[in-house]
Design a protein around this motif. Structure first.
Motif, short mmCIF file in Angstrom:
data_model
loop_
_atom_site.label_atom_id
_atom_site.label_comp_id
_atom_site.label_asym_id
_atom_site.label_seq_id
_atom_site.Cartn_x
_atom_site.Cartn_y
_atom_site.Cartn_z
N THR A 183 0.85 -1.20 0.00
CA THR A 183 0.00 0.00 0.00
C THR A 183 0.88 1.25 0.00
O THR A 183 2.08 1.18 0.31
N ARG A 184 0.23 2.36 -0.26
CA ARG A 184 0.96 3.64 -0.22
C ARG A 184 1.58 3.84 1.16
O ARG A 184 2.76 4.19 1.28
N ASP A 185 0.78 3.59 2.22
CA ASP A 185 1.31 3.84 3.56
C ASP A 185 2.44 2.88 3.91
O ASP A 185 3.40 3.27 4.59
N GLU A 186 2.35 1.64 3.45
CA GLU A 186 3.46 0.70 3.72
C GLU A 186 4.76 1.23 3.09
O GLU A 186 5.81 1.22 3.72
N LEU A 187 4.65 1.72 1.87
CA LEU A 187 5.85 2.26 1.21
C LEU A 187 6.32 3.54 1.91
O LEU A 187 7.52 3.72 2.17
N TYR A 188 5.36 4.38 2.25
CA TYR A 188 5.68 5.66 2.90
C TYR A 188 6.47 5.43 4.20
O TYR A 188 7.50 6.06 4.43
N PHE A 189 5.97 4.48 5.03
CA PHE A 189 6.64 4.25 6.32
C PHE A 189 7.95 3.48 6.14
O PHE A 189 8.89 3.69 6.90
N LYS A 190 8.01 2.63 5.13
CA LYS A 190 9.27 1.93 4.83
C LYS A 190 10.36 2.97 4.47
O LYS A 190 11.49 2.91 4.97
N MET A 191 9.98 3.93 3.65
CA MET A 191 10.94 4.98 3.27
C MET A 191 11.35 5.80 4.50
O MET A 191 12.53 6.10 4.69
N LYS A 192 10.36 6.12 5.30
CA LYS A 192 10.61 6.96 6.49
C LYS A 192 11.59 6.28 7.44
O LYS A 192 12.51 6.92 7.97
N GLU A 193 11.38 4.96 7.64
CA GLU A 193 12.28 4.20 8.53
C GLU A 193 13.72 4.27 8.06
O GLU A 193 14.66 4.20 8.84
N GLN A 194 13.89 4.40 6.75
CA GLN A 194 15.25 4.47 6.19
C GLN A 194 15.72 5.91 6.02
O GLN A 194 16.70 6.17 5.30
N GLY A 195 14.99 6.85 6.61
CA GLY A 195 15.43 8.25 6.57
C GLY A 195 15.10 8.97 5.28
O GLY A 195 15.66 10.04 4.99
N VAL A 196 14.18 8.42 4.49
CA VAL A 196 13.76 9.10 3.26
C VAL A 196 12.34 9.63 3.47
O VAL A 196 11.38 8.88 3.52
N TYR A 197 12.28 10.96 3.63
CA TYR A 197 11.03 11.59 4.03
C TYR A 197 10.27 12.15 2.84
O TYR A 197 10.36 13.32 2.52
N GLY A 198 9.54 11.27 2.15
CA GLY A 198 8.57 11.77 1.18
C GLY A 198 7.42 12.39 1.97
O GLY A 198 7.43 12.39 3.19
N ARG A 199 6.46 12.95 1.27
CA ARG A 199 5.27 13.51 1.98
C ARG A 199 4.02 13.11 1.22
O ARG A 199 4.04 12.98 0.00
N ARG A 200 2.92 12.94 1.98
CA ARG A 200 1.67 12.55 1.34
C ARG A 200 0.85 13.79 1.00
O ARG A 200 -0.28 13.95 1.46
N TYR A 201 1.42 14.71 0.24
CA TYR A 201 0.66 15.88 -0.22
C TYR A 201 -0.28 15.43 -1.34
O TYR A 201 0.22 14.93 -2.35
N PHE A 202 -1.63 15.44 -1.26
CA PHE A 202 -2.41 16.12 -0.27
C PHE A 202 -3.40 15.15 0.38
O PHE A 202 -4.55 15.05 -0.05
N TYR A 203 -2.87 14.44 1.35
CA TYR A 203 -3.64 13.55 2.18
C TYR A 203 -3.53 14.06 3.61
O TYR A 203 -2.40 14.40 4.01
N PRO A 204 -4.61 14.10 4.38
CA PRO A 204 -5.99 13.85 3.98
C PRO A 204 -6.55 15.03 3.19
O PRO A 204 -6.03 16.14 3.26
N LEU A 205 -7.63 14.77 2.46
CA LEU A 205 -8.28 15.84 1.69
C LEU A 205 -8.75 16.95 2.63
O LEU A 205 -9.17 16.67 3.76
N ILE A 206 -8.76 18.17 2.13
CA ILE A 206 -9.24 19.31 2.94
C ILE A 206 -10.68 19.06 3.39
O ILE A 206 -11.07 19.41 4.51
N SER A 207 -11.45 18.43 2.52
CA SER A 207 -12.87 18.20 2.80
C SER A 207 -13.10 17.26 3.98
O SER A 207 -14.21 17.14 4.47
#
Ligand code: T4K
Length: 370
Positions: A298-322
């Motif tokens: 999933t997106r979040d699995e990849l996002y946190f895998k990257m974060k653990e390795q010090g690669v800080y992507g960002r989920r722009y734009f999650y959550p939606l403003i609405s």
């Protein structure tokens, strides 16, 4: 806050040469004129008009106040049609003006407002459309303007991401009634904090200059309920220096985008944007969209895998403003009304993208994804 040594962040500010900045600071100090339309402020407005190919610009303290001021300047009331897929400042500006935001879904090909959805959202109370050139990708401006003309609506572009973006040699900032920019530290071009409004004529420039200075038109006359959102001399001087190196920074970002695209082109379950024909892009962000089933994660699995390795992507734009508490009760905020935006917000990761990424950084990032 300090950034740990081996961390790769989503962006990094473009900083002017410190000695050159110091020399300009000395000029500011010597002049004893530090804000309120000083000489650096004037010089930066002129330089930006030339660089951006726009007739008039007014500098601001950040990229949020131009949005608020644009709605004031055009006397927008009632309902404003906008996108839920943006930074929250876009909708907050509508709310702070006492207007009701009406969310419509987005087009996944550019993450901008979907023109097919606009007409159905128009009511007798609609007075304006506020689209966003999300990630610096130009919206479908032709179709947005056709609808605006048909119903007599104003168009204010939140062009916070679109510094230097052109379509067939013409700046996107020249489109619509007004366009706003952000010069925040995280943007392609920054003045630490800062922003601007771009307008077509001298009269509007005058009105906006009054509005950003409490509504003062001269020493004793106040013509409107203005605000204080003037850019000071220190940031204007910094901005003049950064303007000299922004093209080089954009080209470095372009090279990063080329590397990402080469490596990700054949990865199943990852979608990204290619350049659009006739468009000068600024490569402000590099979003990728994960189809969990095809990619196997999933997106979040990849996002946190990257974060653990010090690669800080960002989920722009999650959550939606609405989905935020102020807005989630609005009828237009329901996820059924926004299926594409809801899906895209759950798929996106913006990869690190800035002028300072090394080949080693890029390889480290890609190894975690490919
Ligand atoms: N409209 C749109 C469409 C926008 O995207 C924005 C702002 C606005 C309007 C309003 O413009 P401003 O009023 O902000 O000028 C950031 C920015 O603060 C915000 O300007 C931006 N959009 C938004 C998309 O992103 P955060 O909360 O994600 O930033 P932050 O502090 O987490 O920084 C991100 C990364 O950047 C850090 O992990 C490291 C790096 N960084 C950041 C700063 C501030 C640095 O290396 N140095 C720094 O000084 O909101």
């Amino acid at each position: 806050m300090t950034i740990k040594k081996d961390t790769i962040t989503v962006t990094s500010p473009l900083l002017p040469d410190l000695d050159a900045f110091h020399a300009l600071l000395k000029e500011v100090w010597d002049s004893k004129w530090v804000t309120n339309n000083g000489s650096f402020h004037k010089r930066l407005e002129e330089a930006l008009c030339a660089y951006l190919k726009v007739p008039y610009i007014s500098l601001f303290t950040n990229g949020t106040l131009p949005l608020l001021t644009a709605l004031q300047a055009l006397r927008v009331t009632g309902e404003v049609i906008t996108t839920p897929y943006s930074f929250v400042a876009t909708t907050h500006a509508i709310w702070w003006n006492g207007c009701k935001p009406v969310f419509v879904d987005i087009d996944p090909s550019n993450c901008g407002i979907d023109p097919n959805m606009i007409e159905a959202a128009i009511t007798p109370r609609t007075t304006a459309i506020m689209p966003v050139h999300c990630y610096g990708k130009p919206c479908d401006m032709k179709r947005i303007h056709a609808i605006a003309d048909k119903y007599g609506l104003k168009v204010i572009y939140d062009a916070a991401h679109a510094f230097g973006v052109e379509v067939n040699g013409n700046s996107v900032l020249n489109q619509g009634d007004l366009a706003t920019l952000s010069f925040h530290a995280t943007k392609v071009y920054n003045t630490l904090e800062g922003g601007a409004l771009v307008m077509h004529d001298e009269q509007m420039k005058k009105r906006i200059d009054y509005l950003k200075n409490f509504g003062f038109a001269g020493e004793t006359k106040v013509v409107a309920p203005g605000i204080n959102s003037k850019m000071d001399e220190v940031r204007a001087a910094y901005g003049l220096l950064n303007l000299k190196q922004v093209d080089e920074a954009i080209e470095k970002r372009h090279q990063v985008a080329i590397r990402y695209r080469e490596a990700l082109r054949d990865v199943k379950g990852i979608r990204f944007f290619d350049d659009m024909p006739g468009v000068r892009h600024n490569y402000s962000y590099f979003p990728i969209f994960i189809d969990a089933e095809e990619y196997g994660m999933t997106r979040d699995e990849l996002y946190f895998k990257m974060k653990e390795q010090g690669v800080y992507g960002r989920r722009y734009f999650y959550p939606l403003i609405s989905t935020f508490s102020t807005y989630c009760g609005l009828p237009s905020a329901s996820p059924e009304n926004l299926p594409v935006a809801t899906r895209v917000a759950n798929e996106v990761i913006c990869l690190p993208m800035h002028h300072g990424l090394s080949e080693e950084d890029i390889s480290r990032i890609l190894e975690l994804i490919v």
